[in-house]
Design an enzyme around this catalytic site. Structure first.
Site, PDB file in Angstrom:
ATOM      1  N   GLU A  88      -3.672  -5.401  -2.836  1.00 34.61           N
ATOM      2  CA  GLU A  88      -4.447  -5.198  -4.129  1.00 34.61           C
ATOM      3  C   GLU A  88      -4.199  -3.906  -5.118  1.00 34.61           C
ATOM      4  O   GLU A  88      -4.782  -2.833  -4.987  1.00 34.61           O
ATOM      5  CB  GLU A  88      -5.978  -5.076  -3.467  1.00 34.61           C
ATOM      6  CG  GLU A  88      -6.366  -6.064  -2.534  1.00 34.61           C
ATOM      7  CD  GLU A  88      -7.854  -6.031  -2.277  1.00 34.61           C
ATOM      8  OE1 GLU A  88      -8.130  -6.944  -1.455  1.00 34.61           O
ATOM      9  OE2 GLU A  88      -8.405  -4.805  -2.182  1.00 34.61           O
ATOM     10  N   GLU A 126      -7.011 -12.031   3.099  1.00 28.66           N
ATOM     11  CA  GLU A 126      -8.361 -11.516   3.544  1.00 28.66           C
ATOM     12  C   GLU A 126      -9.552 -12.458   3.079  1.00 28.66           C
ATOM     13  O   GLU A 126      -9.585 -13.005   1.894  1.00 28.66           O
ATOM     14  CB  GLU A 126      -8.506 -10.219   2.721  1.00 28.66           C
ATOM     15  CG  GLU A 126      -7.683  -9.103   3.218  1.00 28.66           C
ATOM     16  CD  GLU A 126      -8.015  -7.533   2.722  1.00 28.66           C
ATOM     17  OE1 GLU A 126      -9.279  -7.500   2.215  1.00 28.66           O
ATOM     18  OE2 GLU A 126      -6.898  -6.820   2.790  1.00 28.66           O
TER      19      GLU A 126
END
Length: 465
Positions: A175, A371
């Protein structure tokens, strides 16, 4: 109707080093930017922690996974997962960010790998999950400098050289937007580490460009150092544009909005397509980062898979305007889980998968949901149970989107639930719980929640129950 998954579908769970390990000063580890950032928090008006005061620092033992990893691996084994995604702390391996390697740091991860192997669980290793060495922040401003990309590649080489005979699945970065665009700002104190105010927004974009360079150099370093064939990927949390209804007009609108949503055109596009999105780049104007000759070639390394971290989305519909689309505001009563941003968007997983294949035009790229999960207001009842029925609803609905993508032949091959354990939830400290195992932070007791048993049963059956 039961929804069945392929027999070779990879079920897993995910964690991150800083969020669960604890042992911040043990075995030669030195501070990361999050160690110092988390010592200077106060509670903001929105309820989370920001680095603007000197309130009592939060407890940093996290889940004490550094000492309790064997117990946690046994929980994974009983759950039935085939893969475990975790991150390695740069600060344990090269505590000063560059220079000498810390053998004791490697020894912890070798013990963990031994334990995973003994229980038949395959490691999927993230090399950077936000916890950059404080020494590099002090030395040259960490992600503000191109030096960070080179130091990251050296760290990657050290890890893969030592552990590469035991790890076949590598992830470079997790990320990019969160440790760059949320860690730097040109106006107000950022809510993520290092919490640095920079002179202008262009400097924020420069940090993410340097992170993209680090990804590219990291891929090269893994392939050069690995002693065995391996798979290399990137994990991103790009913004998901979901058509209000699946009419041709609304689908086209969602695809048109995708490059401009959540800065996608300047983050996922360079890594996956080799170019900043032209239209998005134009919107940046003078705030665009400096790109040197050869940068985009370095950034655009061939990868074997893309990991998608997806929690929510945004509704888009066709509109009679210059853009051809518009965002739809959510009504006040729209369902959400226990985060201000965690609106309930079950279709977001399906559309995230589809956008890679169609909007980014990479139907060849293997995908994993690295995720997906939710924060919930978990409580232990009088019988010692945690009945997180809201989390089960969330997971079941979102996994239906993965199943749909499989039936439509999109290349989605695995799902890692976030997270195995309640943990240190970044700027929210311990106020939010994402785990399927409850952690009593005073005693470190582990209590599997109802969602743990539901996920176990789904894995055993190979279908949603």
């Amino acid at each position: 109707m039961s929804i069945t998954f392929p027999t070779n579908f990879q079920w897993g769970v995910a964690t991150a080093a800083f969020q669960i390990e604890g042992g911040a000063s043990l075995a030669g580890r030195k501070p990361s930017v999050w160690d110092t950032f988390s010592q200077q928090w106060r509670r903001s008006s929105r309820g989370h922690m920001v680095p603007m005061g000197f309130a009592k620092p939060p407890h940093l033992d996290a889940c004490d996974h550094f000492h309790r990893y064997q117990e946690d691996v046994k929980l994974m084994a009983a759950l039935g997962v085939t893969q475990y995604r975790f991150s390695i702390s740069w600060c344990r391996i090269i505590p000063n960010g560059r220079g000498s390697v810390n053998v004791a740091g490697f020894e912890f991860y070798e013990r963990l790998l031994d334990c995973l192997e003994a229980h038949g669980i395959e490691p999927v290793v993230t090399l950077f999950h936000w916890d950059s060495p404080l020494a590099l922040e002090n030395q040259y401003g960490s992600w503000r400098s191109r030096e960070m990309a080179d130091d990251f590649a050296d760290y990657v080489t050290a890890v893969v050289t030592r552990l590469g005979d035991r790890i076949r699945h590598w992830i470079t970065l997790n990320e990019i937007t969160c440790f760059t665009h949320l860690g730097y700002n040109d106006r107000v104190p950022p809510e993520h580490a290092p919490g640095t105010i920079v002179p202008r927004w262009r400097d924020v974009w420069q940090t993410s460009h340097h992170a993209l360079l680090a990804h590219g150099l990291g891929v090269q370093a893994i392939r050069a150092a690995s002693p065995q064939p391996c798979r290399v990927g990137l994990v991103d949390n790009f913004g998901i544009t979901v058509p209000l209804s699946e009419t041709p007009a609304n689908i086209t609108a969602a695809q048109a909005a995708f490059p401009y949503h959540c800065n996608n055109g300047g983050l996922i596009y360079p890594a996956i397509t080799g170019q900043y999105h032209a239209g998005f780049w134009k919107t940046l104007g003078a705030e665009a980062p400096q790109v040197q000759d050869g940068d985009l070639t370095t950034i655009h390394q061939p990868i074997d898979f893309l990991g998608l971290n997806i929690y929510t989305g945004s509704h888009i519909r066709a509109a009679d305007n210059v853009r051809g689309y518009e965002y739809l505001d959510l009504p006040s009563g729209y369902p959400r889980l226990d985060m201000p941003w965690l609106n309930f968007f079950p279709d977001s997983l399906y559309w995230g998968i589809r956008h890679v294949s169609e909007t980014l035009n990479r139907p060849d790229l293997s995908l994993i949901i690295t995720e997906n999960g939710c924060a919930a207001q978990d409580e232990v009842n009088a019988q010692g149970e945690v009945l997180d029925l809201d989390r089960i609803l969330y997971l079941k609905q979102h996994l239906q989107g993965v199943a749909r993508a499989i039936t439509e032949d999109y290349p989605i091959h695995g799902y890692y639930l976030w997270s195995l354990l309640d943990n240190f939830e970044w700027s929210w400290a311990y106020a939010k719980r994402f785990g399927i195992v409850y952690i009593n932070y005073q005693t470190q007791q582990r209590i599997p929640k109802a969602s743990y048993y539901w996920y176990r049963d789904c894995i055993q059956a190979g279908k949603l129950l």
